[in-house]
Design an enzyme around this catalytic site. Sequence first.
Site, PDB file in Angstrom:
ATOM      1  N   ASP A 225       0.814  -1.216   0.000  1.00 14.13           N
ATOM      2  CA  ASP A 225       0.000   0.000   0.000  1.00 14.13           C
ATOM      3  C   ASP A 225       0.847   1.266   0.000  1.00 14.13           C
ATOM      4  OD1 ASP A 225      -2.636  -0.559  -0.382  1.00 14.13           O
ATOM      5  OD2 ASP A 225      -3.284  -0.104   1.655  1.00 14.13           O
TER       6      ASP A 225
ATOM      7  N   ASP B 135     -10.373  -7.788  11.736  1.00 15.18           N
ATOM      8  CA  ASP B 135     -10.151  -9.226  11.852  1.00 15.18           C
ATOM      9  C   ASP B 135     -11.242  -9.914  12.673  1.00 15.18           C
ATOM     10  OD1 ASP B 135      -9.284  -7.880  14.110  1.00 15.18           O
ATOM     11  OD2 ASP B 135      -7.186  -8.454  13.877  1.00 15.18           O
TER      12      ASP B 135
END
Length: 735
Positions: free
Chosen positions: A197, A341
Site C-alpha cells: 500500500d 479481523d
Amino acid sequence: MMHAIQSRLLSPVGTALFALLERAWMGTSILARGVKGFLLTLGIGLFLLVITVPLERWSQVLFASCCLAMALLVKRHNTKSAILILVCLSLVASSRYLYWRLTETISTGSTPDLIFGSALLLAELYAFVVLVLGFVQTAWPLERKPVLMPPDQTNWPTVDIFIPTYNEALAIVKPTVFAALALDWPANKIRIYVLDDGRRPEFGAFCASVGVTHLTRPDNHHAKAGNINAALPKTSGELIAIFDCDHIPTRSFLQIAVGWFVKNKNIAMLQTPHYFFSPDPFEKNLGTFRNTPNEGELFYGLIQNGNDLWNASFFCGSCAVLRRSALLEINGIAVETVTEDAHTALKLHRLGYETAYLGIPQAAGLATDSLSSHVGQRMRWARGMAQIFRIDNPLLGKGLSLGQRLCYLNAMLHFFYGLPRVIFLTAPLSYLLFGAHVIAASALDIVIFVLPHLLHSTITNSRIQGRFRHSFWNEVYESVLAWYILRPTLHAFINPRAGNFNVTAKGGMTDQNFFDWAISRPFIVLLSMNLIGFTAGIVLLTLWDKGETTTVILNMAWTAQNLLILGAATAVANEARQVRHNHRIPMHLPATLHLPGGRTIACETENFSEGGLSLVLPAALEIKQQQRLNISLYRGSEEFIFPTHAVRINERQLGLKFHELNLQQEKELVQCSFVRADAWVDSWGQAKQDRPLRALGQIFRIGAGGIMEFLRQSGAEIYNGLHRNAKTSSRSDSA
C-alpha cells in the site's frame, strides 16, 4: 458440539458417564424432559440458596473457611474436574459477596456516599460479569491438534500467501518473504503476494528479484482490510494465508494448518498464535522477558483455545488461513470497524461457518517497541471492539450459538475496563480524602465477605491461567492502559463510525534510557493521588479518632495495593535503551566455524539475529577483533556458509557480525534459522507456573522500584526547573 467434546477431551470412564448424562439430557420422552427440567431447577435452586441464605458473622467466617480449604485441596489436582470445582467455589464466593453488596450495603447516607458508592458497585458488577464470562470461555479449552495432510499432493488445495505492508522498511519485510518462499508446499500450488500500500518502487524491484508478485492499488481506502480485499480479484488460490509483514512463518506452517480445511469443508478460518521474538515494552522496561508471561500470551495461550470449544475462535489479522469462497461470501475482510479481523470472524460465524484455533506457534514477529506505540495499538483494538458492540452486537441478530455470543460478548466487554479500573484505583480515596463511606457496612463485615471473593477468584484464575498469566499482572496491564482506552471506547460507543486504522510502528530504536512523562501522565496522576491518600490515612490514624480505626486501616491497605500496581505501571514508562537494529533471539543450532588455513571447529549458536550471532566454542581460541571468519549453518542436510567478522571475544564465547551478505545469502540465513519447524514451539507457554505469593512479591519489588523512580525523576525535574529559572533570573539581573 457435545460429541466433539466427548470424543476429544474425556477419558474412557468420563466418556461413559458423559454418554449416560447426554442420553438423560437429550432424551425426547416426556419423562426425560421432566427429569431434565427437575435437575436444572434443583441445581439453580441450590445455588440460589447457597448465595442468599443469611448467616451470622462467625457462621459466614466458618462457611468461607470451609470453602477456601476445599479450594486449596482441590487446587493440587491437575484435572479438568478440579478446575470445574474451583470455578463453582469461586462463583459461590463471588455471587454471595455480590448479593450481600446489593442487599445490605447500599449507602443511603450523604450525597458523596451515594455517588462514590454507586460508582464502586457498578465497577464491581462489571468485574463480576467479566469473571463469569471468563470462566465460561476458559474453563475447558479445546486444545485442538493438527490434522495430517493426505499423502496424495494432487488433492492439496492451492494457497495464496498475502503479505500486506504500508510504511514498513524493506529490511522488515524481506525475512517474511524469504520465509514464505521456503514453505513446505507444492510449488505449483502456492503463490506469494506482497500487497504494498506504499506503492514503493524498491519493493517492486525486490519482489521481481526473488520471484514473488508485487501488488499495489491506486488508494489506501479501508487500510489493511481494503488492501487485502483489493488483492482478492487478482488472485485465485482456494485458501489465503495472511501474514503481517514482520511475522515470519516457519516452513511447516501450511502443513500444520491446512489439514483441518481438507478434513472439514465448513471451516472458513484457522488462526495460530502471534508469537513475538522481541520483548514488548512491559518486558523490555521491567526486565521480565521470557520470565513472566507477556500481555498477549493469555489470549493466544488460553482464551483462543477456550473460544475454540464453542466454535468462536477469532481471526487476528495475521498468522491465519482463510477459505476464499467463504471470505467472498461475506464480501471480503470487514471494513466497517478498525478491528477488521474479529469482525470478519463474526460475519463468518453468522453464516454458519466454523473457525478453528491451533495453539502451536508457527510464525514469529516483532512486538511493539515502545510504550506509546503499544498504547496506540491497544486503543485501536478497544475502539474497534466498541464499534462492533454497537453496529453488529453479538447478542443480537441471527446465526450465532449461545456459546459464540458469550465469547464475543466477553471479548468486547473486556475493552470497557477503563472506567472500572480507574474507579478501583481511586475508590479508597473517597473515604481517606472526603470521608465518604462507599460500602455501608463495618470494616470487619467487608473483610469477611470480600476476602473469600478475592481469594477464590485469584486461586481459580491462577489454576486456569497459570502458564499464560501470572497473578496481579492483569491489574498492571489494565492500569497502564485504562485511561487511554476509556476515551476511544466511550467515543466509539456513542459514534461507532468514527476512528481510523493506524499502523503500529515496529522495529524502532531508543538511543538512551528516558522516562516517558507524556505517556505516563494519567497513571502518575493516579499514583500521586494515592500517595496523598495514604498520607492522609496516616494523619487520620495519628491525629483523628472517630472510632473508625479499622475502616481507615482497610482503606489504607487498599490504597497500598493500588500504589504497588501504579508503581509497576509507572516503571513501564521508564523506557530502556534499545540500539540494535536486529533483535537477538536465543537459539541453539549446530554450526561450524571456519578458521584461516582451512581448520574447522564444530560449535553451537547461543543466539542470533539477522545481523549477527553468538557462538559457544568447545575451547578458547586465539581470534582477533574484526578478524574475518566464515560460519556454516545447516537446514537438514544442506550446509550454508556465511562471511562474518569477530566483534566480541570472551574465552569460549564468540560474537560474530555478518559481513556484506548478498540477497541469496540473506534468504539462506532466514531459511536455516527462523523458518525451522520447531523454532518457537519449545519456548511457547514455558513460563513458570503461577504462584500468587511469588507473583505478589514480584509486583511488590517492581512497584516499589517504580515509586522510587517516580520520586527520583520528579526530584530531578524540579531541580532542573529551578536551576533553569535561576539561570534565567541571573541573566535578567545582568541585563
